[in-house]
Design a protein around this motif. Structure first.
Motif, PDB file in Angstrom:
ATOM      1  N   CYS A  70      28.555  50.275  62.789  1.00  0.00           N
ATOM      2  CA  CYS A  70      29.363  51.138  63.655  1.00  0.00           C
ATOM      3  C   CYS A  70      28.633  52.427  64.009  1.00  0.00           C
ATOM      4  N   VAL A  71      27.959  53.013  63.033  1.00  0.00           N
ATOM      5  CA  VAL A  71      27.185  54.235  63.295  1.00  0.00           C
ATOM      6  C   VAL A  71      26.028  53.916  64.241  1.00  0.00           C
ATOM      7  N   ALA A  72      25.317  52.829  63.995  1.00  0.00           N
ATOM      8  CA  ALA A  72      24.178  52.447  64.841  1.00  0.00           C
ATOM      9  C   ALA A  72      24.612  52.138  66.271  1.00  0.00           C
ATOM     10  N   ALA A  73      25.810  51.572  66.432  1.00  0.00           N
ATOM     11  CA  ALA A  73      26.300  51.208  67.768  1.00  0.00           C
ATOM     12  C   ALA A  73      26.970  52.385  68.480  1.00  0.00           C
ATOM     13  N   GLY A  74      27.099  53.501  67.805  1.00  0.00           N
ATOM     14  CA  GLY A  74      27.710  54.673  68.425  1.00  0.00           C
ATOM     15  C   GLY A  74      29.228  54.639  68.465  1.00  0.00           C
ATOM     16  N   VAL A  75      29.838  53.788  67.654  1.00  0.00           N
ATOM     17  CA  VAL A  75      31.301  53.728  67.599  1.00  0.00           C
ATOM     18  C   VAL A  75      31.842  55.047  67.048  1.00  0.00           C
ATOM     19  N   TYR A  76      31.170  55.569  66.050  1.00  0.00           N
ATOM     20  CA  TYR A  76      31.450  56.887  65.505  1.00  0.00           C
ATOM     21  C   TYR A  76      30.174  57.387  64.847  1.00  0.00           C
ATOM     22  N   THR A  77      30.148  58.667  64.536  1.00  0.00           N
ATOM     23  CA  THR A  77      28.962  59.243  63.903  1.00  0.00           C
ATOM     24  C   THR A  77      29.146  59.281  62.391  1.00  0.00           C
ATOM     25  N   LEU A  78      28.048  59.444  61.698  1.00  0.00           N
ATOM     26  CA  LEU A  78      28.107  59.576  60.249  1.00  0.00           C
ATOM     27  C   LEU A  78      28.920  60.808  59.865  1.00  0.00           C
ATOM     28  N   ASP A  79      28.799  61.879  60.646  1.00  0.00           N
ATOM     29  CA  ASP A  79      29.595  63.076  60.375  1.00  0.00           C
ATOM     30  C   ASP A  79      31.086  62.799  60.525  1.00  0.00           C
ATOM     31  N   GLU A  80      31.474  62.031  61.547  1.00  0.00           N
ATOM     32  CA  GLU A  80      32.888  61.672  61.711  1.00  0.00           C
ATOM     33  C   GLU A  80      33.368  60.841  60.524  1.00  0.00           C
ATOM     34  N   PHE A  81      32.541  59.895  60.103  1.00  0.00           N
ATOM     35  CA  PHE A  81      32.878  59.052  58.956  1.00  0.00           C
ATOM     36  C   PHE A  81      33.110  59.910  57.716  1.00  0.00           C
ATOM     37  N   ARG A  82      32.189  60.796  57.433  1.00  0.00           N
ATOM     38  CA  ARG A  82      32.310  61.646  56.252  1.00  0.00           C
ATOM     39  C   ARG A  82      33.530  62.558  56.345  1.00  0.00           C
ATOM     40  N   HIS A  83      33.781  63.085  57.539  1.00  0.00           N
ATOM     41  CA  HIS A  83      34.928  63.975  57.727  1.00  0.00           C
ATOM     42  C   HIS A  83      36.237  63.242  57.440  1.00  0.00           C
ATOM     43  N   VAL A  84      36.375  62.024  57.959  1.00  0.00           N
ATOM     44  CA  VAL A  84      37.596  61.245  57.722  1.00  0.00           C
ATOM     45  C   VAL A  84      37.735  60.934  56.238  1.00  0.00           C
ATOM     46  N   MET A  85      36.645  60.567  55.587  1.00  0.00           N
ATOM     47  CA  MET A  85      36.713  60.264  54.160  1.00  0.00           C
ATOM     48  C   MET A  85      37.101  61.515  53.361  1.00  0.00           C
ATOM     49  N   GLU A  86      36.582  62.657  53.751  1.00  0.00           N
ATOM     50  CA  GLU A  86      36.891  63.897  53.042  1.00  0.00           C
ATOM     51  C   GLU A  86      38.338  64.338  53.247  1.00  0.00           C
ATOM     52  N   ARG A  87      38.982  63.832  54.274  1.00  0.00           N
ATOM     53  CA  ARG A  87      40.367  64.204  54.565  1.00  0.00           C
ATOM     54  C   ARG A  87      41.394  63.314  53.839  1.00  0.00           C
ATOM     55  N   ILE A  88      40.934  62.343  53.084  1.00  0.00           N
ATOM     56  CA  ILE A  88      41.856  61.530  52.292  1.00  0.00           C
ATOM     57  C   ILE A  88      42.522  62.469  51.280  1.00  0.00           C
ATOM     58  N   PRO A  89      43.847  62.433  51.184  1.00  0.00           N
ATOM     59  CA  PRO A  89      44.528  63.335  50.244  1.00  0.00           C
ATOM     60  C   PRO A  89      43.968  63.186  48.824  1.00  0.00           C
ATOM     61  N   PRO A  90      43.836  64.297  48.105  1.00  0.00           N
ATOM     62  CA  PRO A  90      43.185  64.280  46.790  1.00  0.00           C
ATOM     63  C   PRO A  90      43.717  63.226  45.818  1.00  0.00           C
ATOM     64  N   ARG A  91      45.019  63.051  45.721  1.00  0.00           N
ATOM     65  CA  ARG A  91      45.564  62.074  44.769  1.00  0.00           C
ATOM     66  C   ARG A  91      45.066  60.672  45.117  1.00  0.00           C
ATOM     67  N   GLU A  92      45.099  60.331  46.417  1.00  0.00           N
ATOM     68  CA  GLU A  92      44.607  59.019  46.854  1.00  0.00           C
ATOM     69  C   GLU A  92      43.100  58.915  46.627  1.00  0.00           C
ATOM     70  N   TYR A  93      42.381  59.974  46.990  1.00  0.00           N
ATOM     71  CA  TYR A  93      40.919  59.989  46.887  1.00  0.00           C
ATOM     72  C   TYR A  93      40.465  59.671  45.464  1.00  0.00           C
ATOM     73  N   TYR A  94      41.050  60.340  44.483  1.00  0.00           N
ATOM     74  CA  TYR A  94      40.623  60.153  43.093  1.00  0.00           C
ATOM     75  C   TYR A  94      41.088  58.829  42.500  1.00  0.00           C
ATOM     76  N   ASP A  95      42.132  58.235  43.086  1.00  0.00           N
ATOM     77  CA  ASP A  95      42.613  56.940  42.604  1.00  0.00           C
ATOM     78  C   ASP A  95      41.817  55.770  43.180  1.00  0.00           C
ATOM     79  N   MET A  96      41.019  56.012  44.208  1.00  0.00           N
ATOM     80  CA  MET A  96      40.284  54.942  44.882  1.00  0.00           C
ATOM     81  C   MET A  96      38.887  54.762  44.305  1.00  0.00           C
ATOM     82  N   PRO A  97      38.455  53.512  44.168  1.00  0.00           N
ATOM     83  CA  PRO A  97      37.041  53.275  43.879  1.00  0.00           C
ATOM     84  C   PRO A  97      36.189  53.741  45.079  1.00  0.00           C
ATOM     85  N   TYR A  98      34.918  53.926  44.847  1.00  0.00           N
ATOM     86  CA  TYR A  98      34.006  54.477  45.848  1.00  0.00           C
ATOM     87  C   TYR A  98      34.083  53.770  47.207  1.00  0.00           C
TER      88      TYR A  98
END
Length: 79
Positions: free
Chosen positions: A38-66
């Motif tokens: 997806c990043v290589a095809a320009g669907v979204y950027t790596l920065d967009e990906f990281r931003h969305v992942m960082e916006r996962i609410p903390p309780r959900e974030y810590y309960d999820m595997p990597y």
């Protein structure tokens, strides 16, 4: 603003767990490859990906595997 993953220098998280190198299951490799494609095809950027992942609410974030965090971010980014 600090996000759930922004814990650099913070105390109280205990020792880092020993983790193997590589993928523990096929779906982890698949979500890794899908994200790279997806990043290589320009669907979204790596920065967009990281931003969305960082916006996962903390309780959900810590309960999820990597790679479940990756899956969640990709699901939210794909049209």
């Amino acid at each position: 603003m600090a996000y759930a993953n922004d814990v650099g220098g913070m105390h109280g998280f205990g020792d880092l767990p020993e983790e193997g190198h590589g993928f523990e299951s096929v779906w982890e490799a698949q979500i890794f490859a899908l994200n790279q494609a997806c990043v290589a095809a320009g669907v979204y950027t790596l920065d967009e990906f990281r931003h969305v992942m960082e916006r996962i609410p903390p309780r959900e974030y810590y309960d999820m595997p990597y790679y479940e965090r990756w899956l969640t971010a990709v699901e939210r980014l794909l049209p």
